[in-house]
Design a protein around this motif. Structure first.
Motif, mmCIF file in Angstrom:
data_model
loop_
_atom_site.group_PDB
_atom_site.id
_atom_site.type_symbol
_atom_site.label_atom_id
_atom_site.label_comp_id
_atom_site.label_asym_id
_atom_site.label_seq_id
_atom_site.Cartn_x
_atom_site.Cartn_y
_atom_site.Cartn_z
ATOM 1 N N PRO A 95 11.701 7.751 4.784
ATOM 2 C CA PRO A 95 11.665 8.130 6.201
ATOM 3 C C PRO A 95 12.991 7.983 6.942
ATOM 4 N N ILE A 96 13.850 7.062 6.515
ATOM 5 C CA ILE A 96 15.116 6.841 7.222
ATOM 6 C C ILE A 96 16.314 7.338 6.427
ATOM 7 N N TYR A 97 16.295 7.179 5.126
ATOM 8 C CA TYR A 97 17.425 7.559 4.277
ATOM 9 C C TYR A 97 17.858 9.002 4.525
ATOM 10 N N ASN A 98 16.876 9.940 4.497
ATOM 11 C CA ASN A 98 17.207 11.351 4.722
ATOM 12 C C ASN A 98 17.978 11.540 6.017
ATOM 13 N N ALA A 99 17.500 10.876 7.061
ATOM 14 C CA ALA A 99 18.099 11.038 8.387
ATOM 15 C C ALA A 99 19.525 10.506 8.424
ATOM 16 N N THR A 100 19.773 9.386 7.733
ATOM 17 C CA THR A 100 21.138 8.838 7.738
ATOM 18 C C THR A 100 22.101 9.766 7.011
ATOM 19 N N ILE A 104 10.618 19.723 -2.911
ATOM 20 C CA ILE A 104 11.194 18.373 -2.932
ATOM 21 C C ILE A 104 10.106 17.308 -2.930
ATOM 22 N N ASN A 105 8.976 17.611 -2.306
ATOM 23 C CA ASN A 105 7.930 16.599 -2.147
ATOM 24 C C ASN A 105 6.705 16.798 -3.032
ATOM 25 N N ARG A 106 6.835 17.644 -4.046
ATOM 26 C CA ARG A 106 5.707 17.794 -4.983
ATOM 27 C C ARG A 106 5.578 16.540 -5.819
ATOM 28 N N THR A 107 4.370 16.173 -6.145
ATOM 29 C CA THR A 107 4.109 14.932 -6.908
ATOM 30 C C THR A 107 4.078 15.219 -8.383
ATOM 31 N N THR A 133 8.967 3.941 1.662
ATOM 32 C CA THR A 133 7.923 3.262 2.419
ATOM 33 C C THR A 133 7.160 4.211 3.323
ATOM 34 N N ASP A 134 6.098 3.704 3.918
ATOM 35 C CA ASP A 134 5.300 4.459 4.882
ATOM 36 C C ASP A 134 5.644 3.973 6.288
ATOM 37 N N PHE A 135 6.128 4.860 7.114
ATOM 38 C CA PHE A 135 6.616 4.487 8.434
ATOM 39 C C PHE A 135 5.532 3.799 9.267
ATOM 40 N N ARG A 136 4.322 4.295 9.224
ATOM 41 C CA ARG A 136 3.251 3.773 10.087
ATOM 42 C C ARG A 136 2.797 2.381 9.671
ATOM 43 N N THR A 137 2.675 2.135 8.382
ATOM 44 C CA THR A 137 2.057 0.888 7.919
ATOM 45 C C THR A 137 3.047 -0.232 7.605
ATOM 46 N N ASP A 138 4.313 0.087 7.471
ATOM 47 C CA ASP A 138 5.306 -0.919 7.076
ATOM 48 C C ASP A 138 5.681 -1.785 8.283
ATOM 49 N N GLU A 139 5.298 -3.053 8.241
ATOM 50 C CA GLU A 139 5.570 -3.971 9.346
ATOM 51 C C GLU A 139 7.064 -4.286 9.494
ATOM 52 N N ALA A 140 7.813 -4.099 8.408
ATOM 53 C CA ALA A 140 9.255 -4.393 8.453
ATOM 54 C C ALA A 140 10.080 -3.117 8.632
ATOM 55 N N MET A 141 9.442 -2.072 9.112
ATOM 56 C CA MET A 141 10.091 -0.770 9.179
ATOM 57 C C MET A 141 11.378 -0.786 10.005
ATOM 58 N N ILE A 142 11.370 -1.443 11.145
ATOM 59 C CA ILE A 142 12.546 -1.421 12.008
ATOM 60 C C ILE A 142 13.713 -2.146 11.362
ATOM 61 N N GLU A 143 13.455 -3.282 10.727
ATOM 62 C CA GLU A 143 14.521 -4.014 10.049
ATOM 63 C C GLU A 143 15.103 -3.177 8.905
ATOM 64 N N LYS A 144 14.221 -2.506 8.162
ATOM 65 C CA LYS A 144 14.690 -1.651 7.065
ATOM 66 C C LYS A 144 15.502 -0.478 7.603
ATOM 67 N N ALA A 145 15.037 0.101 8.703
ATOM 68 C CA ALA A 145 15.750 1.225 9.309
ATOM 69 C C ALA A 145 17.143 0.799 9.760
ATOM 70 N N GLU A 146 17.239 -0.368 10.368
ATOM 71 C CA GLU A 146 18.545 -0.853 10.831
ATOM 72 C C GLU A 146 19.503 -1.055 9.662
ATOM 73 N N ALA A 147 18.988 -1.592 8.561
ATOM 74 C CA ALA A 147 19.834 -1.809 7.380
ATOM 75 C C ALA A 147 20.337 -0.488 6.818
ATOM 76 N N ALA A 165 9.788 12.942 1.666
ATOM 77 C CA ALA A 165 8.885 12.282 2.608
ATOM 78 C C ALA A 165 8.760 10.777 2.395
ATOM 79 N N SER A 166 9.043 10.300 1.199
ATOM 80 C CA SER A 166 8.913 8.860 0.947
ATOM 81 C C SER A 166 10.138 8.074 1.421
#
Length: 245
Positions: free
Chosen positions: A150-155, A242-245, A92-106, A147-148
């Motif tokens: 945003p939270i998984y890498n950090a966990t 890692i982030n080449r398309t 997802t995109d961190f800036r535009t995803d309205e459910a970002m916090i809920e997804k991050a918590e999960a 980059a796609s």
């Protein structure tokens, strides 16, 4: 590590790498317990591996982690190996995803807090048994994040750090702390968009078990070893690759 006559709990064991691990470890003479959120997938796993024991469990919830531990401790007190394999991801995109916090918590609860909580719960049980180990499944993305995700890498980076510290703290303890840094594997986890460089679950598990038997405690699968070296020497290039398309 001895890969026979163990009682092994695999989280996220109803599909992908977890299911392949369950198949191979069962065939090697181990008692294998698996947990997962989907009762239907667990049923399918048992049909494929009749010897496996199944537990429905949402590891993002502390109450269900506690219940899982109680059931295993009561029914399989000989459990000596915990494999923290379960994980979820949001592309997802961190800036535009309205459910970002809920997804991050999960993601944080499932990918990071669950392994911590289960390790704490199971450690006294594992210590009582022979050949004890906690095996944390992470990813090469701890060295160069995608980059796609945003939270998984950090966990997973957090779990990598936790595994290193726990290994150091328990160096005089019989429980071995092992980390397996997976490469891209062709599993349903990718939602049908499997990268070309992905290897099969069979290849990944075969390499993992071979290195476990050799006694390695930080296992880099396939090209993760190259990524590790590149991230040390040329971190910007590693990130770009890692982030080449």
């Amino acid at each position: 590590m001895k890969l026979k006559d163990n009682t092994i709990l695999i989280t996220g064991g109803s599909s992908g790498i977890g299911l392949e691990l369950a198949k191979v470890l069962t065939s090697k003479g181990n008692r294998v317990l698996i947990c997962g959120r989907s009762a239907a997938k667990l049923k399918q796993a048992r049909e494929a591996i009749p010897e496996v024991e199944i537990f429905a469990c949402d590891l993002s919830k502390q109450s269900e982690r506690l219940e899982l531990y109680k059931r295993v401790a009561e029914n399989y007190p000989e459990c000596n190996v915990l494999i923290n394999n379960a994980a979820v991801v949001s592309r997802t995109d961190f800036r535009t995803d309205e459910a970002m916090i809920e997804k991050a918590e999960a993601e944080i609860q499932t990918n990071f807090m669950a392994p911590i909580a289960l390790s704490k719960l199971f450690l006294p049980l594992l210590e009582k048994n022979a050949n004890p180990a906690i095996i944390n499944i992470t990813t090469g993305l701890v060295y160069a994040p995608k980059a796609s995700y945003p939270i998984y890498n950090a966990t997973k980076a957090a779990l990598h750090s936790f595994s290193q510290v726990l290994r150091h703290q328990l160096q005089e303890n019989p429980v071995k702390i092992i980390e397996v840094l997976m490469t891209v594997v062709d599993t349903p986890w990718h939602g049908g968009e499997v990268p070309k460089m992905a290897i099969s679950p069979q290849e990944a598990v075969k390499e993992m078990l071979r290195k476990l038997e050799k006694g390695q405690q930080e296992i880099r699968i396939a090209k993760v070893g190259m990524l590790y070296l590149l991230s040390r020497i040329l971190p910007r290039l590693a990130f770009k690759l890692i982030n080449r398309t």
